[in-house]
Every structure is written in C-alpha cells, then in structure tokens.
Design a protein around this motif. Structure first.
Motif, PDB file in Angstrom:
ATOM      1  N   ALA A 315      -0.674 -13.186  -0.854  1.00 45.71           N
ATOM      2  CA  ALA A 315      -1.296 -14.200  -0.222  1.00 45.71           C
ATOM      3  C   ALA A 315      -1.609 -15.324  -0.752  1.00 45.71           C
ATOM      4  O   ALA A 315      -1.381 -16.638  -0.271  1.00 45.71           O
ATOM      5  N   LYS A 316      -1.831 -15.207  -2.220  1.00 46.44           N
ATOM      6  CA  LYS A 316      -1.930 -16.532  -3.026  1.00 46.44           C
ATOM      7  C   LYS A 316      -0.636 -17.222  -3.264  1.00 46.44           C
ATOM      8  O   LYS A 316      -0.558 -18.548  -2.989  1.00 46.44           O
ATOM      9  N   VAL A 317       0.412 -16.473  -3.335  1.00 47.27           N
ATOM     10  CA  VAL A 317       1.727 -17.144  -3.171  1.00 47.27           C
ATOM     11  C   VAL A 317       1.757 -17.844  -2.173  1.00 47.27           C
ATOM     12  O   VAL A 317       2.531 -18.884  -2.073  1.00 47.27           O
ATOM     13  N   ARG A 318       1.609 -17.101  -1.140  1.00 46.73           N
ATOM     14  CA  ARG A 318       2.034 -17.772   0.288  1.00 46.73           C
ATOM     15  C   ARG A 318       1.018 -18.820   0.501  1.00 46.73           C
ATOM     16  O   ARG A 318       1.569 -19.870   1.196  1.00 46.73           O
ATOM     17  N   ILE A 319      -0.139 -18.899   0.113  1.00 51.55           N
ATOM     18  CA  ILE A 319      -0.955 -20.141   0.309  1.00 51.55           C
ATOM     19  C   ILE A 319      -0.482 -21.451  -0.461  1.00 51.55           C
ATOM     20  O   ILE A 319      -0.168 -22.349   0.120  1.00 51.55           O
ATOM     21  N   ARG A 320      -0.020 -20.762  -1.567  1.00 55.09           N
ATOM     22  CA  ARG A 320       0.728 -22.212  -2.308  1.00 55.09           C
ATOM     23  C   ARG A 320       1.988 -22.745  -1.670  1.00 55.09           C
ATOM     24  O   ARG A 320       2.329 -23.983  -1.779  1.00 55.09           O
ATOM     25  N   GLN A 321       2.938 -21.837  -1.248  1.00 52.11           N
ATOM     26  CA  GLN A 321       3.971 -22.219  -0.490  1.00 52.11           C
ATOM     27  C   GLN A 321       3.306 -23.059   0.627  1.00 52.11           C
ATOM     28  O   GLN A 321       4.073 -23.975   1.030  1.00 52.11           O
ATOM     29  N   GLY A 322       2.241 -22.627   1.415  1.00 55.01           N
ATOM     30  CA  GLY A 322       1.994 -23.205   2.728  1.00 55.01           C
ATOM     31  C   GLY A 322       1.477 -24.714   2.282  1.00 55.01           C
ATOM     32  O   GLY A 322       1.590 -25.778   3.004  1.00 55.01           O
ATOM     33  N   ILE A 323       0.796 -25.017   0.924  1.00 50.42           N
ATOM     34  CA  ILE A 323       0.409 -26.206   0.566  1.00 50.42           C
ATOM     35  C   ILE A 323       1.726 -26.963   0.492  1.00 50.42           C
ATOM     36  O   ILE A 323       1.582 -28.243   0.742  1.00 50.42           O
ATOM     37  N   THR A 324       2.764 -26.608  -0.126  1.00 51.09           N
ATOM     38  CA  THR A 324       3.943 -27.485  -0.263  1.00 51.09           C
ATOM     39  C   THR A 324       4.344 -27.890   1.144  1.00 51.09           C
ATOM     40  O   THR A 324       4.838 -29.035   1.445  1.00 51.09           O
ATOM     41  N   ALA A 325       4.294 -26.695   1.986  1.00 51.72           N
ATOM     42  CA  ALA A 325       4.782 -27.183   3.375  1.00 51.72           C
ATOM     43  C   ALA A 325       3.604 -28.395   3.939  1.00 51.72           C
ATOM     44  O   ALA A 325       4.172 -29.268   4.672  1.00 51.72           O
ATOM     45  N   PHE A 326       2.616 -28.084   3.795  1.00 56.25           N
ATOM     46  CA  PHE A 326       1.598 -28.932   4.390  1.00 56.25           C
ATOM     47  C   PHE A 326       1.822 -30.427   4.050  1.00 56.25           C
ATOM     48  O   PHE A 326       1.530 -31.495   4.584  1.00 56.25           O
ATOM     49  N   ASP A 327       1.988 -30.426   2.438  1.00 62.53           N
ATOM     50  CA  ASP A 327       2.257 -31.780   1.799  1.00 62.53           C
ATOM     51  C   ASP A 327       3.420 -32.435   2.485  1.00 62.53           C
ATOM     52  O   ASP A 327       3.583 -33.710   2.723  1.00 62.53           O
ATOM     53  N   ALA A 328       4.748 -31.621   2.686  1.00 63.96           N
ATOM     54  CA  ALA A 328       5.734 -32.353   3.377  1.00 63.96           C
ATOM     55  C   ALA A 328       5.246 -32.801   4.676  1.00 63.96           C
ATOM     56  O   ALA A 328       6.036 -33.726   4.926  1.00 63.96           O
ATOM     57  N   LEU A 329       4.654 -31.970   5.421  1.00 61.01           N
ATOM     58  CA  LEU A 329       4.334 -32.395   6.773  1.00 61.01           C
ATOM     59  C   LEU A 329       3.716 -33.668   6.850  1.00 61.01           C
ATOM     60  O   LEU A 329       3.935 -34.539   7.708  1.00 61.01           O
ATOM     61  N   GLN A 330       2.667 -33.778   5.856  1.00 57.32           N
ATOM     62  CA  GLN A 330       1.778 -34.997   5.784  1.00 57.32           C
ATOM     63  C   GLN A 330       2.680 -36.133   5.563  1.00 57.32           C
ATOM     64  O   GLN A 330       2.622 -37.368   6.270  1.00 57.32           O
ATOM     65  N   GLN A 331       3.664 -36.216   4.779  1.00 61.91           N
ATOM     66  CA  GLN A 331       4.623 -37.126   4.307  1.00 61.91           C
ATOM     67  C   GLN A 331       5.495 -37.544   5.487  1.00 61.91           C
ATOM     68  O   GLN A 331       5.775 -38.843   5.852  1.00 61.91           O
ATOM     69  N   ILE A 332       6.076 -36.471   6.155  1.00 59.63           N
ATOM     70  CA  ILE A 332       6.775 -36.703   7.396  1.00 59.63           C
ATOM     71  C   ILE A 332       5.835 -37.523   8.446  1.00 59.63           C
ATOM     72  O   ILE A 332       6.559 -38.505   8.925  1.00 59.63           O
ATOM     73  N   ARG A 333       4.623 -37.056   8.707  1.00 61.63           N
ATOM     74  CA  ARG A 333       3.659 -37.620   9.675  1.00 61.63           C
ATOM     75  C   ARG A 333       3.434 -39.257   9.404  1.00 61.63           C
ATOM     76  O   ARG A 333       3.036 -39.957  10.090  1.00 61.63           O
ATOM     77  N   SER A 334       3.465 -39.361   7.947  1.00 62.62           N
ATOM     78  CA  SER A 334       3.030 -40.836   7.499  1.00 62.62           C
ATOM     79  C   SER A 334       4.283 -41.894   7.440  1.00 62.62           C
ATOM     80  O   SER A 334       4.120 -42.944   7.414  1.00 62.62           O
TER      81      SER A 334
END
Lengths: 525, 384
Positions: A315-334
């Motif tokens: 789950a820790k690995v998946r959370i880190r991967q999720g953070i990468t996705a979250f970061d990309a999403l924020q950049q796309i939305r900005s």
C-alpha cells in the motif's frame, strides 16, 4: 465518543441496509417457492397446493412490503449522504440501479398486485405467469444490485476523466460480467433461498408439533427441504468462489478475515478460532489447521497468500504512485482552459492514475497529499487494514451456519422422504428454533463484504471518508433517530402480523383435506 | 467503442432531458392518482367499508406505480449524476420527509385491514393520508425552489457545498408550487375514484375533484404571474459547448427578471405546455360534471403532463440553477453522464419501456372495473 459526519453517515447506511436486508432474502426465496408450489397446483390440479400458495403468499406479502418501503431509502441515500460518491462514480454505478428499475422492479411490483388480487380474475395459467413474474423480477433485482455492489468491490471497466473529475465507464461489458459481481449474485440469492427454506421448514415444523394443518405442513416441508438442500449446498460452494475471487481482487479483505498478519509459506494454515489483536498484530489462542487456507484461497499448494504486513508495505508503494498521479492531475488542471495537455504529463497520469485513490487516503492527514511525510504515508498505509477481530468472527459465524444449514436440510430431506417426521419431535423443535439463524448468517455476510471493504467505498479508487455529503453531524444524527424510531415500530408491527398470520394458519375454506389426514396425529396440547 | 458515436453527445443529452421529463410525468400521472386518492381518503370515505373501497381502488396498482419514482431516482443517478448528487443532498431533510411518507404508505395499504380494531385502522388511515399528502406537497415545493435557484456551489474538485436550510425551502413561491401540486393530484385522484367507485364515495370524489380542477387552474396561473413579476430566471452568457465534458464550472451565467418566460418568445410552440395544463384541467372539470367517467382520468393526466412540461420548457436548458454560484448551475449540456453511459442507458430504455407498457396495460385490463363493496365485505378475493 465523538462521532463525525463520516461515522454517522456510515452508521445510518449500515443500519438502513442491514434492516432492508432483513426482508430481502425472504422475498428472494419465498417468491421462488410460491412459484414452485403454484406450478405443482397447476400441473396436478390438487387444491391443497393452491391453499399452500395462498397461505405462504400472505406471509410473503407482509414481508415484501417492508422490503419495498425500505428499498427506496437505500436508493435515495447515495445522493443524500454520499453526494461526492454519487458525483464521482454515478456514471458507472447509477446505470445498474436504473436498469434494476427497468428490467426487474417494474416486473416484480406490477405483477405482485395480480398475485394477490388476480386469483378470481384470470385463468390458472395466467395467475401462474404473474407469480413467476414476481419471482423472476425479485431475483433479477438482486442481480443488478449486486452488479452495482460488485463494482464497488472490484471496479473494472472504468477510468478517471480529469475533464469531469470523476470515474467514467470505458467497458460496460466488463462491469456487467465482473466475476466478483457474478459470484456475489449467485451466493446472495442462494442465501435468500436458504432463508426462505428454513423459514418454511420451521413454521411447518411448528404446525406438526401442534398437530395443525398437517397436510399443508408436510408438503411445505418437502418443498422446503429439497429446495433448501440444493440452496444450502450452492451457498457454500459459491461462497467459496467469492472467497477465491477475493484472493485475486481483495487481498486485504481476505487477509483480515483470516487474521493473516504475515505471509506464510505456502500452503498457508487455516486459523479456526482465535482472538485477533490489531495492535499487537497477532492472533492470541489461535487454533490452526495446516494447509487448508492455502488450498481454499489459491486452489494450489505452492501459491502464497500475502499477509497484512506485506500488503501494508504494498500500500505504501501504491500511495507513492498515487501521489505521482495526484501531482500530474494538479498540473493538468492548472493549465489554462483550452490548452492541450502536454504528452509527458498525460503519460505520467495515465501510467499512475489507477492509484489516484491511494493518494486520497492521505487527505485525512494533509490537505495536499504531495506534502505528506513518511510517517503520514505509513499511517495511511495502515489505514487500509479493516477491523480484523469483527471480520474474523462474523465470517466464522456465517460459514459455521452455512454448514449447519446443509446438515439441517439434509436430515429433513431424508426424513420427509421416509414419512417419519412426526416421531422425532426434538428434530422438529430444532427446525423451529433454527428460524432466526439464516438471518444471522445473511447479516454477517453483508458485514464481511462491506466492513471488509473499508477504508474504501470503492476498492482502491475512493476512500469512504472522501465520499460523504457536506451535511451537519446534527442533521444526520436526527435522521438516524428518525429511521431507528420508524424502523423499530415497523419491525414490531411486522413481527406481530407475521406471528398472528402463522397462528391463524391457512384460510379454512381453502383447506380441502385436513380433517382426514390430521385425525391420526396426536395433537400437542 | 464506435457504436455510441451513432448518436452524437448533444442529441443524447437532449433525449435524456426529455426522458427525465417523461419519467417525472410517468410518476406524477400514475402514482399521482394514488397520492390524490390517499389524500382524499379521510374526506370521501366516512366509514370503514367506504375506506376499504377507496384503498382497494388503488390496492393492486400502487406498487407498480411507485416504481416510476424508483426508476426516476435510478435514471437521474445514471444519466444526470450531478443533479442526483446536488438535489438529494441539498434537499436532505425534505428527502427524509418524503422517505418517511413513502415508508408509511406501502405498509399502510398492506397492513391496515389485517386487524379488526378500529383504532388500528384509524391510525393507518392517517398514515395513508400523511403518506400521500406530504410527498404531493414536497414535490411541488421542491419544484418551486428549483425554479428560484438553489443555494449550492462546487469547489474545484466538484465537491458540493449547500448553504440552505430546511425552512428556507418553505418560502411563499415554493409553497404556492406545493399547492399547485397538491390540487392537481387531488383532481387526478378524484377522477380516478369517480371511475373506480360507486354511490356516495363517487359523488364526494366528484365534488372534491371538480373543486380541485378549478383550484389547479387558478393556482397554476397565479404561479405563472408570480414568476413573471418576482422570480429571477437564469441565462447562459456567451457560448457553451453542447458536446463538451460534463463540468458545470466552465460556463458563465447571469440572473434576471422575466428570463424564465423568454423561451416562449424564442420557441412559441412551447406555449402548448401551459395551454395543455389549463385546458385539460378545465376539461376534467366539465367531464366530471357531465359524468363522462372513462375520459376524465385521461384528461386530468394530460393536465399534469402540461403543468410539468411547463416547468421543463421554462427552464431549458437549465435543470438545477444555483442561486449561490450561478455559474455552477446544472444544465442539459454540462451535467450529464458520459457519452457512452447515456447511449447504453438509451438502448436499455428503448428495449424495456415498451415491454413495461405492454404488461402494465395488460394488468390494468385484468383489473378493469369498479371496486365492489359486497366483495370487500364478503372478504373473499381482496387482500386489503
């Protein structure tokens, strides 16, 4: 204890769902049994079968109507209490609910009126058609509800769309033929058939003990025992299929049910009983049977089943991967509206977007998951472990009862073929006192499935805590009290009418052959 | 997936806007006469036998009728998820009141005549009255609030925030709409009872039904005048992409007087809706008085079609305007499901709705005819 809006909303949903599920299993099974009884009536033309259909039909009606009334509550509550969930997955989750109405509930509800009011208004075959329509309708209803629920457990055929900030369907066939949904459907309707069979068996046993309505009771018992035996076998076999699928799709749920704190060398041992301790991460007083867990869970002797601690690491690995996705999403939305999304950003999101939900687990601790500390990631990873002790025990209660129903139905199946039932009064009493057991098993099953899914409302996609509506805790507390009051009142009334209808027995004018048959039976009093 | 491109996204959205209307109308027309009948129960039936006649007039059909509501809920969830999410959570306590009523009603029908006790039966009669009157009123009140705009907003994650209160829903215009709803359903329920019953019950139903028909016209016209004089409408400023993604935050919206009547200038054929509402209600009144019973219930149903269509036509393309953050308003073009989901749901609907209509018609035909007092007091074939 301070209850926040998430706890209160969960409590309300659990209360109303568990309550609704008191009435559903009996509707599922009894509707089929009514159709079977009436089919025998139409084929043999013997009035006793018509009397049976009408009598069990009265009990069906008392139960059915509360199921209908409380079912509407379920459909409305997604929007009322879980509005972010409704926005986030309505594109996928709403469709099976709507199709349930179109394909199943309309059929059931339209023909149930004919079932009760149509006896003298139509031909025998016409009425039989109406009865089967009710039975098929209610069972199809369960199919669509479990397709919806199966998707919450195993969200296939969908992807996150950053333009609309929600999950959208990509492959509807995958949602429809979701293996988890299919296994759940057959397991759940079989459980409903067992519930109805035990109910009919128990009430009939009581009539035999009291020496009343013998002809009706014996025939009902024969139907219940054969129908019940087949269903009890299928409920256990298909339950096993559900469990096997969890090994694939919901590893954490399985590990929690089995209190497997660590990965063990294959094939893993099955813990029969014990007291799981979430804080120490071990099971006290555990009694193991070697090999069994590995065999059931993987159907092989060399595949490992991951334990809780290893899944938390994952789950820790998946959370880190999720953070990468979250970061990309924020950049796309900005990006300014209308600008194309750069290729590398899109690729980053597409590669990691399936773990976006894991980043949302951090929202409990930080506003922006990108700022989460190592410690917070560890905490969020441990949040993916549901409560082990309650899961461990409700699962064992359910399975234990499942095997008991096979035994019960098997015994009565043999005895009703040998016509030696009345002599074994203690067995009849066992049947009477077994009446509540299928409900305990069914509610335990619901608990295992839904509590075992926590902290997710949709496994791996959306945490439960993120899904609630923006409501005041006081408002939800008020409606909980309202539901408890009306549901308790309704339950007392329903039970009162059920007991009264059972005491009263079938309509005497419809009872064609009772005196002749019951004369050789010694009454109980 | 290529198949769903057969119908373009904007056309699908329009179709689903129409289907949303049809579902609401289907509910109001079928379950409407049950709600009207339940509301009239204490007034048209004065003794136990009469009450059983009234209850049995809807006994075999209320269950199927109520499915329109369940289907409506499911269809809104599937086709208009933001509408489902905003309205059900925003109107939280009003929804709870409706649920409370809709729990009482099925149980009341089924359980009332299971015991002889007069107190038992009187209590259930009240439960049936409340269970019918309260939803009839609240549905109207909800429409009244939708027309004025509802105080909700989205944050950038499209999480919904709602700033209103339960008592805020009970403003004068919303209550006026509630009365329109109640009177139109009483008209419809009265027409149903005239068709299904005999003797005193029928005559009382005729009186209440014709009064309600006139009241429906008066209140509906009054509500129209109120909108013209006092209620701000909403309008999209600039352009909106009818095939764009369902994100309500990418448009601009302005509010202003008289906008809700603007569509009738742009599309004069839309005037058919309010005219139908008024003319059909008047015709229902006439038919009730000249005793053409078979037609009345159809005509009163048409009046409901007209009145509900008026609401949809006035607001188009808005579905749920936001008074708090007008740009967050939900419209036909930015509050739907995805292209694929709308297409799949349309296929399913096209297959199953005709089947439903066929078997529902068959059931009504089997049950055709007046409710017979002797049959009920003899206690043979009736369940209630």
């Amino acid at each position: 204890m301070e209850l926040d809006i998430v706890d209160l909303s969960r409590l309300q949903f659990a209360l109303t769902a568990l309550y609704h599920f008191l009435f559903v299993p009996l509707t599922l099974g009894l509707s089929i049994m009514l159709a079977i009884m009436e089919t025998v009536y139409v084929m043999t033309d013997r009035p006793i079968w018509r009397q049976m259909t009408k009598f069990w039909g009265v009990l069906f009606g008392i139960n059915f109507v509360v199921g209908v009334a409380t079912g509407i509550v379920m459909e409305f509550q997604f929007g009322m209490n879980w509005s972010y969930y409704s926005h986030y997955v309505g594109d996928i989750f709403g469709a099976p609910l709507a199709i349930e109405g179109l394909m199943a509930f309309f059929l059931e509800a339209t023909f149930v009126g004919l079932f009760f009011f149509g006896w003298d208004k139509m031909s025998k075959r016409g009425h039989l058609t109406a009865t089967w329509a009710v039975a098929i309708g209610s069972n199809l209803s369960a199919l669509w509800i479990l397709i919806a629920n199966g998707w919450m457990q195993n969200p296939v055929g969908s992807a996150f769309n950053f333009d609309t900030m929600r999950m959208e369907v990509t492959d509807f066939a995958a949602v429809l033929f979701n293996p988890v949904a299919q296994a759940k459907f057959v397991h759940t309707v079989s459980a409903g058939y067992v519930t109805a069979a035990v109910f009919v068996l128990g009430v009939s046993a009581w009539y035999l003990l009291k020496g009343r309505h013998i002809a009706l009771a014996k025939r009902s018992m024969a139907v219940a025992a054969s129908f019940g035996l087949a269903s009890a076998l299928s409920v256990v076999v298909l339950g096993d299929e559900s469990g096997y699928l969890s090994t694939e799709h919901q590893k954490m749920k399985l590990a929690a049910i089995e209190a497997m704190w660590h990965t063990e060398p294959a094939p893993a041992a099955f813990t029969v009983v014990g007291i799981p301790d979430q804080e120490d991460r071990e099971t006290h007083y555990a009694v193991h049977i070697p090999w069994v867990m590995g065999l059931i869970g993987t159907r092989s002797i060399n595949t490992e089943i991951p334990g809780i601690e290893e899944l938390v690491e994952l789950a820790k690995v998946r959370i880190r991967q999720g953070i990468t996705a979250f970061d990309a999403l924020q950049q796309i939305r900005s990006l300014p509206p209308g600008d194309p999304v750069p290729g590398n950003l899109r690729k980053t999101f597409e590669d990691n977007g399936h773990e976006l939900g894991y980043a949302l687990l951090l929202k409990r601790y930080v506003d922006d998951p990108r700022n989460a500390s190592e410690e917070e990631i560890t905490k969020a990873a441990w949040d993916t472990v549901p409560g082990v002790l309650p899961l461990f025990w409700t699962f064992r209660i359910m399975v234990g009862l499942g095997f008991f129903f096979i035994l019960l139905m098997g015994v009565f199946f043999v005895l009703s073929a040998q016509h030696t039932l009345e002599k074994r009064r203690w067995l009849l009493w066992v049947a009477v006192f077994s009446i509540p057991l299928p409900w305990i098993a069914a509610e335990s099953g619901w608990f295992v499935a839904e509590f075992g899914r926590q902290p997710w409302i949709i496994e791996g996609v959306l945490p439960t805590a993120a899904a609630v509506s923006d409501l005041g805790a006081g408002t939800v507390l008020m409606t909980i009290i309202g539901f408890v009051l009306i549901y308790t009142t309704l339950f007392i009334i329903e039970m009162g009418l059920m007991v009264a209808a059972i005491r009263k027995g079938p309509d005497p004018e419809e009872e064609p052959e009772s005196p002749a048959i019951s004369s050789h039976v010694v009454p109980a009093e | 997936m290529i198949l769903h491109d057969l119908i373009s996204y904007d056309v699908l959205r329009l179709i689903w806007w129409g289907l949303l209307g049809i579902l609401l109308i289907g509910f109001a027309v079928t379950d409407g006469f049950d709600l009207g009948t339940g509301t009239l129960l204490p007034f048209v039936a004065r003794n136990d036998l009469e009450r059983r006649v009234v209850i049995n007039s809807v006994g075999p059909v209320w269950e199927g009728n109520q499915v329109w509501l369940i289907l409506g809920g499911g269809a809104i969830f599937a086709a208009w998820p933001p509408l489902y999410a905003v309205s059900f959570s925003g109107f939280y306590l009003a929804m709870f009141a409706i649920l409370f009523a809709l729990i009482l009603r099925p149980v009341g029908f089924k359980y009332r005549s299971k015991r002889e006790s007069p107190t038992w039966r009187r209590n259930w009669d009240w439960a049936l009255f409340i269970g019918s009157f309260v939803p009839a009123l609240i549905f109207g009140v909800a429409v009244g609030n939708v027309l004025q705009g509802v105080p909700f907003r989205f944050n950038s994650d499209l999480r919904i925030f709602y700033d209103g209160t339960f008592f805020g829903l009970l403003n004068p215009f919303a209550l006026l709409c509630g009365l329109v709803s109640v009177s139109m359903l009483i008209m419809h329920g009265g027409a149903w009872l005239v068709l299904k019953t005999q003797g005193d019950v029928r005559e009382r139903a005729r009186n209440y039904g014709s009064i309600a028909a006139i009241a429906t016209i008066a209140l509906f016209v009054l509500a129209g005048a109120y909108i013209w004089a006092f209620v701000d409408g909403y309008r999209i400023v600039g352009s909106i992409d009818p095939v764009g993604p369902s994100n309500p935050l990418v448009k601009s919206v302005e509010m202003g007087e008289g906008i809700w009547l603007g569509n009738y200038g742009t599309y004069p054929w839309m005037m058919a809706a309010p005219i139908l509402g008024i003319v059909a209600a008047f015709l229902a009144f006439i038919l009730l008085r000249i005793r053409l019973e078979g037609l009345t219930v159809i005509v009163s149903g048409l009046s409901i079609v007209g009145i509900i269509s008026t609401v949809g036509a006035s607001m188009f393309p808005f579905i749920l305007p936001s008074s708090l953050m007008p740009k967050a308003s939900l419209t036909v073009w930015d509050a739907s499901s995805s292209h694929l989901t709308l297409f799949i749901m349309l296929v399913v609907t096209a297959i199953f709705v005709p089947i439903i209509l066929v078997y529902t018609a068959w059931v009504y035909r089997v049950l055709w005819g007046k409710v017979d007092e002797d049959e009920i007091s003899g206690g043979k074939s009736h369940a209630y």
